[in-house]
Motif scaffolding. Structure first.
Motif, PDB file in Angstrom:
ATOM      1  N   VAL A  99       0.835  -1.192   0.000  1.00 24.82           N
ATOM      2  CA  VAL A  99       0.000   0.000   0.000  1.00 24.82           C
ATOM      3  C   VAL A  99       0.875   1.249   0.000  1.00 24.82           C
ATOM      4  N   THR A 100       0.543   2.200  -0.861  1.00 27.71           N
ATOM      5  CA  THR A 100       1.175   3.509  -0.875  1.00 27.71           C
ATOM      6  C   THR A 100       0.099   4.550  -0.584  1.00 27.71           C
ATOM      7  N   LEU A 101       0.331   5.367   0.434  1.00 31.37           N
ATOM      8  CA  LEU A 101      -0.615   6.410   0.812  1.00 31.37           C
ATOM      9  C   LEU A 101      -0.106   7.752   0.307  1.00 31.37           C
ATOM     10  N   VAL A 102      -0.984   8.504  -0.352  1.00 35.76           N
ATOM     11  CA  VAL A 102      -0.618   9.815  -0.894  1.00 35.76           C
ATOM     12  C   VAL A 102      -1.596  10.858  -0.348  1.00 35.76           C
ATOM     13  N   PRO A 103      -1.291  11.436   0.813  1.00 36.08           N
ATOM     14  CA  PRO A 103      -2.180  12.453   1.373  1.00 36.08           C
ATOM     15  C   PRO A 103      -2.015  13.794   0.657  1.00 36.08           C
ATOM     16  N   TYR A 104      -3.032  14.174  -0.071  1.00 37.66           N
ATOM     17  CA  TYR A 104      -3.068  15.465  -0.773  1.00 37.66           C
ATOM     18  C   TYR A 104      -4.484  15.712  -1.278  1.00 37.66           C
ATOM     19  N   GLY A 105      -5.004  14.773  -2.054  1.00 37.33           N
ATOM     20  CA  GLY A 105      -6.397  14.816  -2.489  1.00 37.33           C
ATOM     21  C   GLY A 105      -6.706  15.970  -3.416  1.00 37.33           C
ATOM     22  N   ASN A 106      -7.712  16.761  -3.044  1.00 35.03           N
ATOM     23  CA  ASN A 106      -8.195  17.854  -3.892  1.00 35.03           C
ATOM     24  C   ASN A 106      -7.557  19.199  -3.523  1.00 35.03           C
ATOM     25  N   ALA A 107      -6.418  19.164  -2.872  1.00 31.38           N
ATOM     26  CA  ALA A 107      -5.737  20.399  -2.486  1.00 31.38           C
ATOM     27  C   ALA A 107      -5.198  21.113  -3.730  1.00 31.38           C
ATOM     28  N   LYS A 108      -4.884  22.378  -3.578  1.00 27.36           N
ATOM     29  CA  LYS A 108      -4.267  23.188  -4.631  1.00 27.36           C
ATOM     30  C   LYS A 108      -2.962  23.748  -4.089  1.00 27.36           C
ATOM     31  N   GLU A 109      -1.975  23.921  -4.965  1.00 21.66           N
ATOM     32  CA  GLU A 109      -0.716  24.502  -4.524  1.00 21.66           C
ATOM     33  C   GLU A 109      -0.318  25.695  -5.380  1.00 21.66           C
ATOM     34  N   SER A 110       0.423  26.593  -4.756  1.00 20.18           N
ATOM     35  CA  SER A 110       1.014  27.733  -5.454  1.00 20.18           C
ATOM     36  C   SER A 110       2.403  27.945  -4.873  1.00 20.18           C
ATOM     37  N   PHE A 111       3.191  28.788  -5.512  1.00 21.61           N
ATOM     38  CA  PHE A 111       4.546  29.046  -5.041  1.00 21.61           C
ATOM     39  C   PHE A 111       4.695  30.541  -4.786  1.00 21.61           C
ATOM     40  N   ASP A 112       5.127  30.906  -3.563  1.00 19.25           N
ATOM     41  CA  ASP A 112       5.196  32.327  -3.214  1.00 19.25           C
ATOM     42  C   ASP A 112       6.591  32.926  -3.392  1.00 19.25           C
ATOM     43  N   GLY A 113       7.460  32.180  -4.063  1.00 14.29           N
ATOM     44  CA  GLY A 113       8.825  32.638  -4.280  1.00 14.29           C
ATOM     45  C   GLY A 113       9.819  32.030  -3.313  1.00 14.29           C
ATOM     46  N   LYS A 114       9.327  31.514  -2.182  1.00 14.56           N
ATOM     47  CA  LYS A 114      10.200  30.878  -1.198  1.00 14.56           C
ATOM     48  C   LYS A 114       9.787  29.442  -0.897  1.00 14.56           C
ATOM     49  N   LYS A 115       8.504  29.214  -0.871  1.00 15.48           N
ATOM     50  CA  LYS A 115       8.006  27.879  -0.536  1.00 15.48           C
ATOM     51  C   LYS A 115       6.666  27.655  -1.219  1.00 15.48           C
ATOM     52  N   TYR A 116       6.215  26.402  -1.205  1.00 15.92           N
ATOM     53  CA  TYR A 116       4.914  26.062  -1.760  1.00 15.92           C
ATOM     54  C   TYR A 116       3.836  26.344  -0.709  1.00 15.92           C
TER      55      TYR A 116
END
Length: 259
Positions: A99-116
């Motif tokens: 089993v491989t678990l990938v916790p993220y789902g329907n989240a959205k990401e952006s980058f602010d220049g330093k971190k996600y």
């Protein structure tokens, strides 16, 4: 070399059985067979030797079924599937099911220049839950599944995390988990989960989203959520584990849709 090791094992086993002093068991049940010392201290050496023999018997030349679960920590349907279908099936079939678990789902990401920066479907607490579970998986591998099951089974996923860790992985310090969560490591782990989720083919449009042996179809999803244990048993090409003789069908049709 092998003969010497067998002699050592048999000698220690004999000493333990004969009543000689053995250190008290300090490991949780999930770690009893993790080492020779743990097995001896906890009085389960015979069981561990038999379990290891059975495991090698099942895995010899036959690949295990590969299941990946894409989910989010506060999605009701994800929690139901993980705790009531996937975890029990994994416990019974872990010799033939990876089993491989990938916790993220329907989240959205952006980058602010330093971190996600992440925005989650069920708010900031879900982002924190996803991050904690990603860090747990990074720190202890699939052994974290027990901790995650404990969290997802509780009434408060986030606030139960530390006590669940102490119960199932006491050797891991909570501070180590939170250092991961608050630092670059956790941020990068969540970014990798975002990339992995975005690369799904076909793209996911709800969670829980299940792939088996790298494939997702409506039929596989339906069978996985209706009766995972018999599905895994039918897909495994080697000698069937004893648990495959026990067929149970439950249906979990609750989803969190991607908007």
């Amino acid at each position: 070399m092998k003969a010497g090791l067998c002699l050592l094992v048999l000698t220690v086993w004999s000493n333990a059985d004969s009543g000689q002093c053995v250190s008290p068991c300090t490991s949780p049940p999930s770690q009893w067979c993790s080492s020779l010392d743990s097995a001896i201290q906890c009085g389960v050496l015979k069981h561990c030797l038999e379990a290891n023999f059975t495991r090698s018997h099942y895995r010899q030349h036959v690949p295990a079924v590969q299941l990946e679960l894409y989910y989010e920590s506060l999605c009701p349907g994800c929690r139901m599937f993980l705790t009531q279908m996937l975890f029990p099936t994994w416990v019974m079939l872990q010799d033939v099911l990876n089993v491989t678990l990938v916790p993220y789902g329907n989240a959205k990401e952006s980058f602010d220049g330093k971190k996600y920066v992440f925005t989650c479907q069920h708010g900031e607490e879900e982002c924190l839950g996803n991050m904690i579970e990603a860090c747990l998986l990074e720190l202890v591998g699939i052994s974290a599944f027990q901790v995650i099951y404990c969290m997802e089974s509780s009434t408060d996923v986030i606030n139960s995390a530390e006590s669940c860790l102490q119960l199932y992985q006491p050797s891991v310090k909570w501070g180590s988990v939170m250092s991961c969560v608050k630092g670059d490591q956790g941020n990068n782990l969540m970014h990798q989960n975002a990339l992995k989720t975005a690369a799904l083919k076909p793209p996911h449009n709800y969670v829980p989203w299940v792939t088996i042996n790298g494939e997702h179809t409506d039929e596989l999803q339906k069978n996985a959520t209706n009766a995972l244990l018999p599905l895994v048993c039918s897909l495994y090409q080697g000698i069937k584990p004893d648990a495959c003789g026990s067929i149970q069908r439950n249906q979990y049709k609750s989803y969190c849709h991607n908007e």
